[in-house]
Design a protein around this motif. Structure first.
Motif, PDB file in Angstrom:
ATOM      1  N   ASP A  96       0.956  -1.174  -0.125  1.00 13.99           N
ATOM      2  CA  ASP A  96      -0.051   0.123   0.123  1.00 13.99           C
ATOM      3  C   ASP A  96       1.010   1.189   0.053  1.00 13.99           C
ATOM      4  O   ASP A  96       0.611   2.214  -0.749  1.00 13.99           O
ATOM      5  CB  ASP A  96      -1.053  -0.023   1.123  1.00 13.99           C
ATOM      6  CG  ASP A  96      -1.970  -1.000   1.266  1.00 13.99           C
ATOM      7  OD1 ASP A  96      -2.328  -1.661   0.124  1.00 13.99           O
ATOM      8  OD2 ASP A  96      -2.504  -1.519   2.239  1.00 13.99           O
ATOM      9  N   LEU A  97       1.897   1.290   0.880  1.00 14.76           N
ATOM     10  CA  LEU A  97       2.633   2.515   1.036  1.00 14.76           C
ATOM     11  C   LEU A  97       3.562   2.656  -0.213  1.00 14.76           C
ATOM     12  O   LEU A  97       4.290   3.588  -0.626  1.00 14.76           O
ATOM     13  CB  LEU A  97       3.122   2.666   2.285  1.00 14.76           C
ATOM     14  CG  LEU A  97       2.404   2.933   3.453  1.00 14.76           C
ATOM     15  CD1 LEU A  97       3.273   2.731   4.763  1.00 14.76           C
ATOM     16  CD2 LEU A  97       1.880   4.093   3.389  1.00 14.76           C
ATOM     17  N   ALA A  98       4.044   1.352  -0.908  1.00 10.73           N
ATOM     18  CA  ALA A  98       5.119   1.262  -1.787  1.00 10.73           C
ATOM     19  C   ALA A  98       4.872   2.144  -3.015  1.00 10.73           C
ATOM     20  O   ALA A  98       5.524   2.661  -3.547  1.00 10.73           O
ATOM     21  CB  ALA A  98       5.390  -0.147  -2.147  1.00 10.73           C
ATOM     22  N   GLU A  99       3.398   2.171  -3.328  1.00 10.56           N
ATOM     23  CA  GLU A  99       2.975   2.697  -4.478  1.00 10.56           C
ATOM     24  C   GLU A  99       3.267   4.287  -4.099  1.00 10.56           C
ATOM     25  O   GLU A  99       3.812   5.131  -5.132  1.00 10.56           O
ATOM     26  CB  GLU A  99       1.479   2.500  -4.812  1.00 10.56           C
ATOM     27  CG  GLU A  99       1.596   1.137  -5.518  1.00 10.56           C
ATOM     28  CD  GLU A  99      -0.020   0.936  -5.894  1.00 10.56           C
ATOM     29  OE1 GLU A  99      -0.946   1.937  -6.039  1.00 10.56           O
ATOM     30  OE2 GLU A  99      -0.362  -0.062  -5.854  1.00 10.56           O
ATOM     31  N   ASP A 100       2.815   4.914  -3.315  1.00  8.85           N
ATOM     32  CA  ASP A 100       3.293   6.321  -2.731  1.00  8.85           C
ATOM     33  C   ASP A 100       4.444   6.575  -2.900  1.00  8.85           C
ATOM     34  O   ASP A 100       5.058   7.574  -3.095  1.00  8.85           O
ATOM     35  CB  ASP A 100       2.467   6.563  -1.300  1.00  8.85           C
ATOM     36  CG  ASP A 100       1.027   6.456  -1.489  1.00  8.85           C
ATOM     37  OD1 ASP A 100       0.473   6.581  -2.421  1.00  8.85           O
ATOM     38  OD2 ASP A 100       0.447   6.222  -0.398  1.00  8.85           O
ATOM     39  N   ALA A 101       5.441   5.821  -2.246  1.00  4.47           N
ATOM     40  CA  ALA A 101       6.655   5.784  -1.844  1.00  4.47           C
ATOM     41  C   ALA A 101       7.614   6.087  -3.435  1.00  4.47           C
ATOM     42  O   ALA A 101       8.284   6.800  -3.554  1.00  4.47           O
ATOM     43  CB  ALA A 101       7.637   4.772  -1.123  1.00  4.47           C
ATOM     44  N   VAL A 102       7.031   4.903  -4.172  1.00  2.00           N
ATOM     45  CA  VAL A 102       7.651   5.053  -5.874  1.00  2.00           C
ATOM     46  C   VAL A 102       7.188   6.145  -6.293  1.00  2.00           C
ATOM     47  O   VAL A 102       8.020   7.210  -6.968  1.00  2.00           O
ATOM     48  CB  VAL A 102       7.279   3.737  -6.600  1.00  2.00           C
ATOM     49  CG1 VAL A 102       7.625   4.095  -7.893  1.00  2.00           C
ATOM     50  CG2 VAL A 102       7.865   2.345  -5.940  1.00  2.00           C
ATOM     51  N   ALA A 103       5.805   6.865  -6.123  1.00  2.00           N
ATOM     52  CA  ALA A 103       5.349   8.016  -6.920  1.00  2.00           C
ATOM     53  C   ALA A 103       6.476   8.941  -6.084  1.00  2.00           C
ATOM     54  O   ALA A 103       6.713  10.113  -7.011  1.00  2.00           O
ATOM     55  CB  ALA A 103       3.916   8.129  -6.575  1.00  2.00           C
ATOM     56  N   GLN A 104       6.604   9.242  -5.009  1.00  2.00           N
ATOM     57  CA  GLN A 104       7.168  10.276  -4.210  1.00  2.00           C
ATOM     58  C   GLN A 104       8.811  10.197  -4.783  1.00  2.00           C
ATOM     59  O   GLN A 104       9.390  11.409  -5.023  1.00  2.00           O
ATOM     60  CB  GLN A 104       7.150  10.091  -2.757  1.00  2.00           C
ATOM     61  CG  GLN A 104       7.874  11.160  -1.946  1.00  2.00           C
ATOM     62  CD  GLN A 104       7.116  12.598  -2.139  1.00  2.00           C
ATOM     63  OE1 GLN A 104       6.016  12.677  -2.396  1.00  2.00           O
ATOM     64  NE2 GLN A 104       8.060  13.613  -2.008  1.00  2.00           N
ATOM     65  N   PHE A 153      12.539   6.574   4.694  1.00  2.00           N
ATOM     66  CA  PHE A 153      13.149   7.067   5.880  1.00  2.00           C
ATOM     67  C   PHE A 153      11.985   7.505   6.846  1.00  2.00           C
ATOM     68  O   PHE A 153      12.012   6.937   8.147  1.00  2.00           O
ATOM     69  CB  PHE A 153      14.221   8.185   6.107  1.00  2.00           C
ATOM     70  CG  PHE A 153      14.694   8.786   6.960  1.00  2.00           C
ATOM     71  CD1 PHE A 153      15.650   7.791   7.673  1.00  2.00           C
ATOM     72  CD2 PHE A 153      14.143   9.976   7.716  1.00  2.00           C
ATOM     73  CE1 PHE A 153      16.150   8.359   8.959  1.00  2.00           C
ATOM     74  CE2 PHE A 153      14.721  10.377   8.743  1.00  2.00           C
ATOM     75  CZ  PHE A 153      15.765   9.395   9.627  1.00  2.00           C
ATOM     76  N   ARG A 154      10.937   8.376   6.383  1.00  2.00           N
ATOM     77  CA  ARG A 154      10.157   8.636   7.243  1.00  2.00           C
ATOM     78  C   ARG A 154       9.047   7.506   7.618  1.00  2.00           C
ATOM     79  O   ARG A 154       8.173   7.472   8.561  1.00  2.00           O
ATOM     80  CB  ARG A 154       9.240   9.702   6.626  1.00  2.00           C
ATOM     81  CG  ARG A 154       8.526   9.691   5.367  1.00  2.00           C
ATOM     82  CD  ARG A 154       7.947  10.596   4.824  1.00  2.00           C
ATOM     83  NE  ARG A 154       8.137  10.390   3.486  1.00  2.00           N
ATOM     84  CZ  ARG A 154       7.408  11.052   2.457  1.00  2.00           C
ATOM     85  NH1 ARG A 154       6.644  12.141   2.931  1.00  2.00           N
ATOM     86  NH2 ARG A 154       7.571  10.937   1.211  1.00  2.00           N
ATOM     87  N   HIS A 155       9.129   6.417   6.824  1.00  2.00           N
ATOM     88  CA  HIS A 155       8.464   5.216   7.071  1.00  2.00           C
ATOM     89  C   HIS A 155       8.914   4.258   7.896  1.00  2.00           C
ATOM     90  O   HIS A 155       8.525   3.072   8.299  1.00  2.00           O
ATOM     91  CB  HIS A 155       7.751   4.695   5.666  1.00  2.00           C
ATOM     92  CG  HIS A 155       7.083   5.558   5.142  1.00  2.00           C
ATOM     93  ND1 HIS A 155       5.889   5.700   5.348  1.00  2.00           N
ATOM     94  CD2 HIS A 155       7.245   6.056   3.898  1.00  2.00           C
ATOM     95  CE1 HIS A 155       4.858   6.740   4.203  1.00  2.00           C
ATOM     96  NE2 HIS A 155       5.964   6.513   3.445  1.00  2.00           N
TER      97      HIS A 155
END
Length: 181
Positions: free
Chosen positions: A35-43, A74-76
């Motif tokens: 779930d967070l990976a998609e956001d992390a890649v986008a970021q 890092f923030r995760h």
């Protein structure tokens, strides 16, 4: 000229995304879940686009992208460590999506040993200093070379080698101790 060679043009950046997004997603998903990976890649790609003028056009952009992804993650980090601790306690990996109860039940026997080992590995990962964990996961999950890890994390090569050696030693020691029991 290869479109990826010039990140200043849109086609080059699109090619960069097409070529490396999947590898970055795998790395991020292993660290913080799908779930967070998609956001992390986008970021990661947003930051990369904003900093595209800082990368050498002739250099391999993959270590640079993994470095950005590691900084984004890092923030995760607190969530990552919590996930490893939960896996160490329960044996259930909170970052992996289970397909179905049926398929899970069919493979229970073969997964018992793997689950015990995963809990142990997660316990060790949760206790590792952040630098050692980053280096180990960039090596093991992202499959980067020592030099690429050094470039990604802006560390000297010797520091990468030392951090990886220390992380592997701690992991090996924990696995050896568990095997002797």
């Amino acid at each position: 000229m290869d479109p990826e060679g010039n990140l200043l043009i849109a086609d080059g950046f699109t090619a960069l995304y097409d070529r490396h997004a999947r590898a970055l997603y795998r790395y991020c998903a292993r660290r913080v879940g799908p779930d967070l990976a998609e956001d992390a890649v986008a970021q990661t790609f947003l930051v990369a686009y904003e900093k595209r003028h800082t990368v050498d056009p002739g250099a391999d952009p993959l270590p640079w992208l993994f470095g950005i992804a590691t900084n984004v993650l890092f923030r995760h980090r607190r969530d990552e460590v919590r996930g490893y601790r939960a896996l160490a306690r329960t044996g259930a990996d909170p970052l992996l999506v289970r397909v179905s109860a049926e398929s899970h039940a069919a493979r229970t026997d073969e997964r018992v040993d793997a689950g015990q080992r995963a809990r142990l590995v997660a316990r060790v990962l949760a206790k590792l200093p952040a630098r050692q964990r980053d280096v180990l996961l960039l090596f093991a999950v992202a499959d980067l070379s020592y030099a690429e890890i050094a470039e990604a994390l802006h560390l000297p090569l010797g520091t990468v080698q030392s951090a990886l050696h220390r992380a592997r030693t701690k992991l090996r020691k924990a696995l050896d101790e568990a095997e002797r029991r």
